[in-house]
Scaffold this active site. Structure first.
Site, short mmCIF file in Angstrom:
data_model
loop_
_atom_site.label_atom_id
_atom_site.label_comp_id
_atom_site.label_asym_id
_atom_site.label_seq_id
_atom_site.Cartn_x
_atom_site.Cartn_y
_atom_site.Cartn_z
N ARG A 1 0.82 -1.22 0.00
CA ARG A 1 0.00 0.00 0.00
C ARG A 1 0.85 1.27 0.00
O ARG A 1 0.42 2.32 -0.44
CB ARG A 1 -0.97 -0.01 1.19
CG ARG A 1 -2.09 0.97 1.02
CD ARG A 1 -3.21 0.92 2.07
NE ARG A 1 -3.27 -0.24 2.89
CZ ARG A 1 -2.85 -0.27 4.18
NH1 ARG A 1 -2.36 0.79 4.75
NH2 ARG A 1 -2.96 -1.38 4.87
N TYR B 1 -15.21 20.91 -11.76
CA TYR B 1 -15.63 19.61 -12.30
C TYR B 1 -16.84 19.13 -11.50
O TYR B 1 -16.87 19.22 -10.28
CB TYR B 1 -14.43 18.66 -12.14
CG TYR B 1 -14.62 17.28 -12.67
CD1 TYR B 1 -14.79 17.06 -14.03
CD2 TYR B 1 -14.60 16.18 -11.82
CE1 TYR B 1 -14.95 15.77 -14.52
CE2 TYR B 1 -14.75 14.89 -12.31
CZ TYR B 1 -14.93 14.70 -13.66
OH TYR B 1 -15.07 13.43 -14.14
N ASP C 1 -7.06 22.27 -9.32
CA ASP C 1 -7.26 21.17 -10.26
C ASP C 1 -6.52 21.58 -11.54
O ASP C 1 -6.99 22.43 -12.29
CB ASP C 1 -8.76 20.93 -10.51
CG ASP C 1 -9.01 19.74 -11.44
OD1 ASP C 1 -8.14 19.46 -12.30
OD2 ASP C 1 -10.08 19.11 -11.32
N LYS D 1 -6.41 11.80 -17.80
CA LYS D 1 -6.52 12.60 -19.03
C LYS D 1 -5.18 12.62 -19.76
O LYS D 1 -4.81 11.63 -20.36
CB LYS D 1 -7.03 14.00 -18.68
CG LYS D 1 -8.32 13.99 -17.82
CD LYS D 1 -9.53 13.48 -18.59
CE LYS D 1 -10.73 13.15 -17.70
NZ LYS D 1 -11.19 14.20 -16.83
#
Ligand SMILES: *Cc1c(COP(=O)(O)O)cnc(C)c1O
Length: 400
Positions: A57, A110, A182, A207
């Site tokens: 992790r 967003y 962002d 993206k």
């Protein structure tokens, strides 16, 4: 030795300790890291937050290489990884707020960012105020004693308003408000968040970083001041990604700069062509004056990409459907940043539930394009045919 940023996309994260002597780091799949001695185990435990193999992790060498690369291209002290951009946004916010706090959120964020604030943050007793993306220095009047985070997204989702990031960040800093951005559109190439006062730069690496529409991935790069808290809180929330996805994110970085340059060249050609179309009211491409905040794009960004919007003179849903159906190169899809072209349409009334203060000041349909890496002339032929279909519907049944 100082090197050009273009070179960084090739070199970033390629430390021998991760790559083991080949060009790309191996995909190191692991849950369990095994130790042969107590000393080895103790060393790993003490250094578990410092890119030392400890437990799956906390990441493996593949993750460490990708994290280093993100930090090198964006700046900042470290990069936390998330299974998607939305997880990066919600966990970055969660890491720094408590009940009674207040968030200043850009109204053009967003959509899931807004939904997160309106549901989960609200339930936790954290209040959100939405501000106009063009507010600039006016943000000062909205900061409250309990304001913890100023959240920016520039350009804004769908309507593309470019924000005055340095002015707003400087004001927030005076009051010890954390500045989060962002930065998905900037992509770690065209906007250097830490040079403009941002504390935490978030990307939907889904993206442009990944760039091939085949992986969900999120990143948050933090300054020295906030890195420890972001990393540890995200760790406690169980945020981690597969080494295969980290590998693909890192591979995307190698061609990121050159891909974006071609996306940008193609998109500007299409944007200028659209400006000449009689059906088009205005084009919201950050490089063009008709995009709100374009002056900040020219001041703060070093280049563009393939994503922009344009607004038609009329809102005529049946004609818009004719425009969208039957395209050869533009598919409809709720994403962007891959090598392929995409299109989505928004009627002005669809913004009613997506905006609190920055209601659109236009009445025609907004069409968002992602311009891919196809030959731009093929895209123009496709769009020209779409306008022909659009006009045929309007001529057949005017004034519906
Ligand atoms: C797509 C996107 C996100 C969310 O990323 P996912 O990986 O899809 O969760 C966040 N911000 C912006 C600006 C986006 O375009």
């Amino acid at each position: 030795m100082s090197e050009s940023k273009t070179t960084k996309f090739v070199t970033a994260g390629r430390d021998k300790k991760w790559t083991n002597g080949v060009v790309n780091p191996p995909v190191q799949r692991a849950s369990t890291v095994v130790f042969n001695t107590v000393a080895e185990k103790n060393h790993a435990t003490i250094n578990r937050a410092k890119q030392t193999l400890f437990y799956g992790r906390r990441g493996t060498n593949t993750h460490f290489a990708f994290q280093d690369a993100m930090t090198e291209i964006e700046g900042g002290a470290g990069c936390a990884l998330y299974p998607c951009g939305t997880a990066a946004i919600s966990n970055a916010i969660l890491a720094f707020v408590e009940t009674g706090d207040h968030i200043l959120m850009v109204d053009t964020c967003y959509e899931p960012t807004r939904d997160f604030c309106n549901t989960i943050m609200k339930k936790m007793g954290i209040e959100t105020t939405y501000y106009d993306p063009t507010i600039g220095a006016g943000i000062r009047d909205l900061i409250q004693p309990n304001t913890k985070i100023l959240f920016l997204e520039s350009p804004g989702s769908v309507t593309m308003e470019v924000q005055d990031v340095p002015t707003m960040a400087a004001i927030a800093k005076e009051q010890d408000v954390i500045v989060m951005l962002d930065n998905t559109w900037g992509a770690g190439v065209n906007f250097s968040p830490f040079d403009f006062g941002v504390d935490i730069s978030i990307q939907a690496a889904t993206k442009y970083i990944v760039g091939h529409s085949d992986v969900m991935l999120g990143t948050a790069v933090a300054s020295e001041k906030y890195w420890d808290q972001l990393r540890e809180q995200s760790y406690l929330m169980g945020q981690c990604v597969s080494p295969d996805d980290a590998y693909l994110g890192l591979r995307g970085i190698r061609t990121l700069d050159v891909r974006l340059r071609q996306h940008a060249e193609n998109s500007l050609t299409v944007a200028k062509w659209l400006e000449e179309r009689p059906e088009v009211d205005h084009v919201r491409h950050p490089a063009l004056e008709t995009c709100p905040g374009s002056e900040f794009y020219h001041r703060d960004f070093t280049g563009g990409n393939g994503l922009f919007s344009f607004v038609l003179k009329t809102s005529y849903p049946r004609a818009t459907t004719a425009f969208l159906d039957g395209m050869s190169h533009f598919s409809m899809g709720y994403s962007w940043g891959g090598f392929e072209s995409l299109v989505l349409a928004n009627e002005p009334k669809s913004f009613n539930s997506l905006r609190t203060v920055a209601h659109p000041n236009f009445t025609g349909t907004l069409i968002r394009l992602h311009i891919g890496l196809e030959d731009v002339n093929d895209l123009l032929v496709d769009l020209d045919a779409a306008f022909t279909r659009y006009n045929e519907v309007i001529q057949d049944a005017p004034a519906s």
